[in-house]
Design an enzyme around this catalytic site. Structure first.
Site, mmCIF file in Angstrom:
data_model
loop_
_atom_site.group_PDB
_atom_site.id
_atom_site.type_symbol
_atom_site.label_atom_id
_atom_site.label_comp_id
_atom_site.label_asym_id
_atom_site.label_seq_id
_atom_site.Cartn_x
_atom_site.Cartn_y
_atom_site.Cartn_z
ATOM 1 N N LYS A 52 0.842 -1.205 0.000
ATOM 2 C CA LYS A 52 0.000 0.000 0.000
ATOM 3 C C LYS A 52 0.879 1.258 0.000
ATOM 4 O O LYS A 52 0.609 2.215 -0.717
ATOM 5 C CB LYS A 52 -0.960 -0.024 1.201
ATOM 6 C CG LYS A 52 -2.070 -1.068 1.017
ATOM 7 C CD LYS A 52 -2.846 -1.392 2.277
ATOM 8 C CE LYS A 52 -3.761 -2.600 2.031
ATOM 9 N NZ LYS A 52 -4.448 -3.081 3.240
ATOM 10 N N GLN A 96 -4.852 -2.164 9.618
ATOM 11 C CA GLN A 96 -4.682 -3.437 8.922
ATOM 12 C C GLN A 96 -5.222 -4.592 9.775
ATOM 13 O O GLN A 96 -4.848 -4.748 10.932
ATOM 14 C CB GLN A 96 -3.180 -3.654 8.603
ATOM 15 C CG GLN A 96 -2.899 -4.881 7.770
ATOM 16 C CD GLN A 96 -3.492 -4.831 6.363
ATOM 17 O OE1 GLN A 96 -3.388 -3.829 5.658
ATOM 18 N NE2 GLN A 96 -4.136 -5.916 5.944
ATOM 19 N N ASP A 119 -11.166 2.188 3.926
ATOM 20 C CA ASP A 119 -11.381 0.751 3.731
ATOM 21 C C ASP A 119 -12.869 0.457 3.494
ATOM 22 O O ASP A 119 -13.227 -0.626 3.057
ATOM 23 C CB ASP A 119 -10.931 -0.026 4.991
ATOM 24 C CG ASP A 119 -9.621 -0.781 4.754
ATOM 25 O OD1 ASP A 119 -9.286 -1.019 3.579
ATOM 26 O OD2 ASP A 119 -8.953 -1.114 5.753
#
Ligand SMILES: NC(=O)c1ccc[n+]([C@@H]2O[C@H](COP(=O)([O-])OP(=O)(O)OC[C@H]3O[C@@H](n4cnc5c(N)ncnc54)[C@H](OP(=O)(O)O)[C@@H]3O)[C@@H](O)[C@H]2O)c1
Length: 292
Positions: A52, A96, A119
């Protein structure tokens, strides 16, 4: 059979984002800033976060990683999230997953400010998605839709069978594939571990999306000839043949299923790179919303 090349599509889309960032810079506007919170030392999570950050560099975003030991208390993690929520320079951030067992993932997801939830996991954003309102779509489903759009896969009236009902992949995909519009207008069957006669259902799929986390679960006898097969699964297997020491496999037995499918995504190089592009797009959108 045509291989759906997620790597090539993601490169093209990243180039579009890079140009948008250039345009922002030329106007003297702030460039988008994505932060990632990484807890513990899970090697897969480490790899995803590194990918990322690399993607942020490629498109010209600013990026920040905040690391904490696996022993971090949930209250401390929530404090970090509160700070990121309040930090004007951060346009969007992710925590994460998975998190260590002592941390309640749902509480963490709900602590993220919806307007920075790139997200797309916050219930408010999920609700907006279900209602068909503008929102941050969850990254993996959005990436899969983008692949379908790119390859012009027909979805209207198609039977789309999704394996796996997680909140981050299967369930949102079932909503998005049945929505009015393109890609969408499909007749969706959502399967899970209690589904009976699974192979019978998968064999009737025009579009089969496997997101169950079981390596090579989908075999050729479970697939209809001429169908589209999307493999979401990621399994890291030790290998002496690769530089990294790992080889990635999917939920689909690619070699035999590719003989039957009309379109198929490989692992690696299929859905994975598209997930990252969706995250970049959501971050760009978060930054644009803030500037408005
Ligand atoms: N490429 C990417 O960017 C990306 C992104 C996210 C995830 N992934 C990968 O995708 C896979 C799935 O992850 P996830 O987080 O979505 O799912 P998950 O939370 O691991 O859940 C798995 C789902 O599969 C169902 N399932 C398990 N065994 C089954 C069986 N034998 N038959 C039918 N359904 C079965 C489960 O049913 P129940 O609900 O009944 O338990 C559950 O709904 C993993 O390999 C993950 O690493 C990849």
């Amino acid at each position: 059979m045509q291989k759906i090349d997620g790597k090539a599509v993601s490169s093209a889309l990243k180039e579009d984002i890079r140009q948008e960032v250039e345009a922002l810079k030329a106007k003297g506007a702030k460039i988008p800033h994505l932060a990632a919170v990484l807890v513990g030392e899970n090697p897969a999570s480490e790899t995803y976060v590194n990918h990322k950050v690399k993607a942020c560099n490629q498109v010209g975003f600013q990026s920040t990683i905040i690391r904490r030991d696996a022993t971090v208390a949930e209250t401390d993690l929530i404090q970090i999230i509160d700070k990121l929520n309040a930090e004007p320079d951060i346009d969007g951030f992710i925590v994460q997953l998975p998190l260590p067992e002592h941390i309640n993932e749902q509480r963490v997801i709900e602590a993220v400010a919806p307007e920075k939830d790139v997200d797309g996991f916050h219930p408010l954003n999920t609700g907006r998605m279900v209602a068909g309102l503008d929102t941050f779509l969850p990254a993996t489903p959005a990436g899969i839709l983008e692949l379908m759009r790119y390859y012009e896969i027909p979805t209207e009236g198609a039977h789309c069978v999704i394996l796996g009902r997680s909140n981050i992949v299967g369930t949102p995909l079932s909503v998005l594939m049945s929505r009015k519009g393109y890609p969408g207008n499909a007749t969706v069957t959502l399967c899970h571990s209690r589904t009976q006669n699974l192979a019978e259902i998968t064999r009737s799929a025009d579009i089969l999306i496997a997101a169950i986390g079981k390596m090579h679960f989908i075999t050729a006898d479970m697939v209809k000839s001429g169908s589209t097969v999307i493999d979401v699964g990621i399994h890291r297997v030790k290998s002496g043949k690769t530089k990294s020491g790992w080889k990635l496999h999917g939920d689909v037995k690619f070699d035999e299923v590719s003989e039957k499918a009309a379109y198929i995504t490989p692992v690696p190089g299929g859905v994975g790179p598209m997930t990252i592009v969706s995250l970049l797009r959501n971050t760009l959108k978060a930054a644009a919303r803030k500037n408005q």
